[in-house]
Design a protein around this motif. Structure first.
Motif, short mmCIF file in Angstrom:
data_model
loop_
_atom_site.label_atom_id
_atom_site.label_comp_id
_atom_site.label_asym_id
_atom_site.label_seq_id
_atom_site.Cartn_x
_atom_site.Cartn_y
_atom_site.Cartn_z
N LEU A 171 60.22 51.01 39.31
CA LEU A 171 59.52 50.61 40.56
C LEU A 171 58.63 49.25 40.54
N LYS A 172 57.70 49.44 39.24
CA LYS A 172 56.97 48.19 39.00
C LYS A 172 57.67 46.87 39.02
N ARG A 173 58.84 47.01 38.08
CA ARG A 173 59.54 45.79 37.88
C ARG A 173 60.29 45.31 39.04
N SER A 174 60.62 46.33 39.77
CA SER A 174 61.41 45.87 41.11
C SER A 174 60.38 45.37 42.25
N ALA A 175 59.50 45.57 42.14
CA ALA A 175 58.47 45.08 43.06
C ALA A 175 58.14 43.49 42.97
N GLN A 176 57.46 42.84 44.05
CA GLN A 176 57.17 41.56 44.01
C GLN A 176 56.28 41.16 42.83
N LEU A 177 56.50 40.30 41.89
CA LEU A 177 55.67 40.01 40.91
C LEU A 177 55.69 40.91 39.66
N GLY A 178 56.39 41.83 39.84
CA GLY A 178 56.86 43.22 38.83
C GLY A 178 55.69 43.70 38.54
N ARG A 179 54.67 43.94 39.55
CA ARG A 179 53.36 44.53 39.01
C ARG A 179 52.93 45.01 40.38
N ILE A 180 51.86 46.16 40.18
CA ILE A 180 50.82 46.37 41.13
C ILE A 180 49.75 45.34 41.44
N VAL A 181 49.72 44.97 42.72
CA VAL A 181 48.76 43.87 43.02
C VAL A 181 47.32 44.71 43.14
N HIS A 182 46.22 43.93 42.44
CA HIS A 182 44.86 44.69 42.68
C HIS A 182 43.97 43.34 43.05
N LEU A 183 43.28 43.54 43.95
CA LEU A 183 42.26 42.47 44.21
C LEU A 183 40.81 42.70 43.60
N GLU A 184 40.50 41.57 42.72
CA GLU A 184 39.15 41.68 42.26
C GLU A 184 38.12 41.74 43.23
N PRO A 185 36.71 42.19 42.74
CA PRO A 185 35.82 42.54 43.80
C PRO A 185 35.42 41.04 44.43
N VAL A 186 35.39 40.05 43.52
CA VAL A 186 35.21 38.59 44.15
C VAL A 186 36.12 38.11 45.35
N GLU A 187 37.39 38.76 45.27
CA GLU A 187 38.45 38.55 46.24
C GLU A 187 38.07 39.15 47.50
N VAL A 188 37.62 40.38 47.23
CA VAL A 188 37.66 41.38 48.40
C VAL A 188 36.61 40.90 49.14
N LEU A 189 34.94 40.28 48.48
CA LEU A 189 33.77 39.76 49.10
C LEU A 189 34.27 38.40 49.89
N THR A 190 35.05 37.72 49.18
CA THR A 190 35.45 36.50 50.02
C THR A 190 36.16 36.77 51.27
N ALA A 191 37.24 37.88 51.22
CA ALA A 191 37.99 38.04 52.49
C ALA A 191 37.08 38.62 53.50
N VAL A 192 36.05 39.39 53.04
CA VAL A 192 35.01 40.20 54.01
C VAL A 192 34.10 39.23 54.53
N LEU A 193 33.56 38.36 53.61
CA LEU A 193 32.61 37.48 54.19
C LEU A 193 33.12 36.08 54.75
N GLY A 194 34.35 35.78 54.56
CA GLY A 194 35.12 34.66 55.13
C GLY A 194 34.57 33.25 54.57
N ILE A 195 33.97 33.51 53.29
CA ILE A 195 33.44 32.22 52.73
C ILE A 195 33.64 32.44 51.13
#
Length: 124
Positions: free
Chosen positions: A83-107
């Motif tokens: 299931l992992k290999r067949s998915a896009q990028l062959g992995r489970i996507v996980h956002l790092e805390p800095v990516e979540v903060l950037t998305a939440v704050l919009g900067i």
């Protein structure tokens, strides 16, 4: 915060364009998921499977249509390799805390390279 912003960020991180499926790791910011998510490349069905069998059933029903599956951490840890290999990028996507903060704050957020701060953000 709108979960759509983070879901779009997940699709961007997976370089998802059309068809197939993306596996994403669930987190506390994704409490309520929209049934679909429209992007510039099409409409993605958004699901939260409760088991591997449930995920396989969702993939079968999707029949190749775009699907974003948000997995609980316990399911993600024990997910079958095929299931992992067949998915896009062959992995489970996980956002790092800095990516979540950037998305939440919009900067762009910078300066969170400190290991102690990263651990604190992961456990908020």
């Amino acid at each position: 915060m709108q979960p759509e912003v983070l879901l779009r960020k997940i699709l961007d991180a997976a370089n998802a364009r059309e068809g197939g499926y993306v596996l994403a790791l669930d987190n506390e910011t994704l409490v309520e998921l929209p049934p679909t998510l429209t992007t510039a490349y099409g409409t993605w069905s958004v699901k939260r499977p409760s088991s591997e069998l449930d995920l396989r059933h969702m993939l079968w029903k999707a029949n190749g249509a775009p699907l974003l599956a948000v997995l609980p951490p316990a399911l993600a840890a024990d997910l079958a390799v095929d299931l992992k290999r067949s998915a896009q990028l062959g992995r489970i996507v996980h956002l790092e805390p800095v990516e979540v903060l950037t998305a939440v704050l919009g900067i762009q957020v910078q300066g969170v390279d400190d290991l102690t701060l990263q651990l604190a953000l992961e456990h908020l």
